[in-house]
Design a protein around this motif. Structure first.
Motif, PDB file in Angstrom:
ATOM      1  N   THR A  81       9.839   9.397   2.375  1.00  0.00           N
ATOM      2  CA  THR A  81       9.278   8.279   1.623  1.00  0.00           C
ATOM      3  C   THR A  81      10.206   7.070   1.687  1.00  0.00           C
ATOM      4  O   THR A  81      11.424   7.202   1.504  1.00  0.00           O
ATOM      5  N   ASP A 102       1.954  -2.642   1.779  1.00  0.00           N
ATOM      6  CA  ASP A 102       0.896  -2.295   2.723  1.00  0.00           C
ATOM      7  C   ASP A 102       1.387  -2.405   4.164  1.00  0.00           C
ATOM      8  O   ASP A 102       1.156  -1.518   4.997  1.00  0.00           O
ATOM      9  N   HIS A 105       3.947   0.329   5.119  1.00  0.00           N
ATOM     10  CA  HIS A 105       3.224   1.588   5.334  1.00  0.00           C
ATOM     11  C   HIS A 105       2.573   1.624   6.717  1.00  0.00           C
ATOM     12  O   HIS A 105       2.692   2.613   7.454  1.00  0.00           O
ATOM     13  N   GLN A 109       4.091   4.054   9.232  1.00  0.00           N
ATOM     14  CA  GLN A 109       3.205   5.209   9.075  1.00  0.00           C
ATOM     15  C   GLN A 109       3.845   6.259   8.168  1.00  0.00           C
ATOM     16  O   GLN A 109       3.767   7.462   8.403  1.00  0.00           O
ATOM     17  N   GLN A 111       4.852   7.158   3.815  1.00  0.00           N
ATOM     18  CA  GLN A 111       4.540   6.859   2.421  1.00  0.00           C
ATOM     19  C   GLN A 111       5.533   5.823   1.892  1.00  0.00           C
ATOM     20  O   GLN A 111       6.734   5.899   2.157  1.00  0.00           O
ATOM     21  N   VAL A 112       5.005   4.846   1.147  1.00  0.00           N
ATOM     22  CA  VAL A 112       5.836   3.784   0.567  1.00  0.00           C
ATOM     23  C   VAL A 112       5.573   3.740  -0.936  1.00  0.00           C
ATOM     24  O   VAL A 112       4.422   3.713  -1.369  1.00  0.00           O
ATOM     25  N   CYS A 347      -0.754  10.061   6.119  1.00  0.00           N
ATOM     26  CA  CYS A 347       0.194   9.162   5.453  1.00  0.00           C
ATOM     27  C   CYS A 347      -0.523   8.500   4.288  1.00  0.00           C
ATOM     28  O   CYS A 347      -1.541   7.858   4.481  1.00  0.00           O
ATOM     29  N   LEU A 349      -0.467   5.976   0.902  1.00  0.00           N
ATOM     30  CA  LEU A 349       0.217   4.782   0.389  1.00  0.00           C
ATOM     31  C   LEU A 349       0.079   4.751  -1.119  1.00  0.00           C
ATOM     32  O   LEU A 349      -1.026   4.783  -1.647  1.00  0.00           O
ATOM     33  N   LYS A 351       0.333   2.547  -3.931  1.00  0.00           N
ATOM     34  CA  LYS A 351       0.440   1.132  -4.302  1.00  0.00           C
ATOM     35  C   LYS A 351       0.615   1.027  -5.812  1.00  0.00           C
ATOM     36  O   LYS A 351      -0.294   1.325  -6.562  1.00  0.00           O
TER      37      LYS A 351
END
Length: 364
Positions: A81, A102, A105, A109, A111-112, A347, A349, A351
């Motif tokens: 991550t 975004d 990510h 590719q 996870q953020v 993957c 995201l 947010k």
């Protein structure tokens, strides 16, 4: 303007060696037609440009894989991550950090996640110093004094970037590939010789901190005077656009460093070094084939899908030149193979909305 005296300009054979050997399991994306969608290494334009002052030999793909074995061990396999955090206020009228999340990510590719260990950053008038309140991993809140450079005449200040890095080391999550702090409200410096510094990474500690203070297109400053600058008042879409593209370039370059990718000397590339802001802003958002292969070997994404996701971002945010370039690359990829996927990965995201809301080097 020419390269530094002892800098060795890479020949075609040097570039081929840097790409490394391929076998039947290698992605068919890496071919001559694909390489031709990338530009050659540009000549320096100013005496302060990176390769006008610095002699670098570049990092080959094979050198990266050797380094990667030491950076990526079974004990670190769970670190998948990328964490971002904000330091001080983010002006949401000109910068939406969720757009940056975004893009990171799509680019990596991976996870953020956005976390907020910094509770408050406040000025101490008596000591002319910034003080930070921080929530630590044990749940306790502590106050830290930050090394500050203050100018009595202008009443302006800068924070030493290593002070931020030392705080980040206290809160880096165990599953973090890296933790990157971003500020708009504060100017950074590294040592007394710096006019300012965009930021700094500590790869062995998986942390980095960067300031967008000097990246604002409506900041006017004197390159020879430390605190001689002013902001134009403007909330235009153009200001938002330029700040976003500059931030996307800065963060992807620096996170690549945290993943073990060094400066590039083989192509015009996201990973080229920069010695000043003009050079920084002129560099591409794409990594070259050599650095793409490094990233691909590390993360094992679908190259075609990744470019398609980036293309969508460029279209939505009107990155016109980048959109043209990625379309060109995708045309070549579609002709060479229907898919470049070696490993199926999901993957996600995460947010999370933000609640808060010279000597310039891209630092290793």
């Amino acid at each position: 303007m020419s390269f530094a005296h002892d800098f060795k300009v890479p020949k075609k054979s040097d570039i081929e060696k840097a790409l490394g050997p391929f076998d039947e399991h290698s992605s068919s994306v890496f071919n001559k037609n694909f390489y031709e969608t990338f530009d050659d290494l540009p000549l320096p334009k100013k005496p302060s440009d990176w390769l006008a002052e610095n002699i670098e030999k570049g990092q080959t793909y094979m050198e990266f894989t050797q380094l990667s074995r030491t950076l990526n061990t079974p004990l670190s396999a769970h670190r998948k991550t990328i964490y971002l955090t904000t330091f001080g206020q983010i002006d949401s009228t000109i910068f939406d950090i969720n757009n940056l999340i975004d893009y990171i990510h799509r680019f990596f590719q991976m996870q953020v996640k956005l976390i907020q260990p910094f509770v408050q950053v406040q000025w101490n008038d008596d000591k002319n110093q910034w003080i930070c309140t921080m929530k630590l991993t044990d749940g306790k809140t502590r106050e830290f004094k930050l090394r500050t450079r203050y100018d009595e005449n202008s009443k302006r200040s800068q924070i030493c970037v290593t002070a931020i890095l030392n705080l980040l080391k206290k809160v880096v999550p165990d599953d973090a590939r890296c933790l990157v702090a971003l500020t708009m409200a504060h100017d950074f410096y590294g040592n007394d010789e710096d006019l300012f510094i965009a930021g700094l990474s500590m790869g062995n500690c998986r942390v980095a901190a960067f300031s967008l203070y000097r990246y604002d297109p409506y900041l006017i400053f004197n390159e020879s005077e430390l605190f001689d600058y002013k902001f134009e008042e403007d909330q235009s879409l153009e200001r938002q656009h330029l700040l976003l593209i500059r931030t996307c370039r800065l963060l992807t370059h620096e996170i690549c460093h945290l993943l073990g990718i060094d400066h590039c000397i083989f192509y015009s590339c996201l990973m080229n070094g920069s010695g000043n802001l003009d050079e920084d802003f002129s560099q591409p958002l794409f990594e070259c084939p050599i650095d793409l292969r490094k990233l691909y070997s590390l993360i094992q994404f679908d190259i075609r899908q990744r470019y398609e996701e980036l293309m969508e971002f460029y279209r939505v945010h009107h990155f016109i030149e980048e959109l043209k370039l990625v379309e060109k690359k995708l045309d070549v990829i579609k002709q060479s193979t229907p898919s470049t996927k070696l490993v199926k990965r999901k993957c996600s995201l995460d947010k999370m909305k933000s609640k808060s809301s010279p000597k310039h080097l891209k630092s290793d």
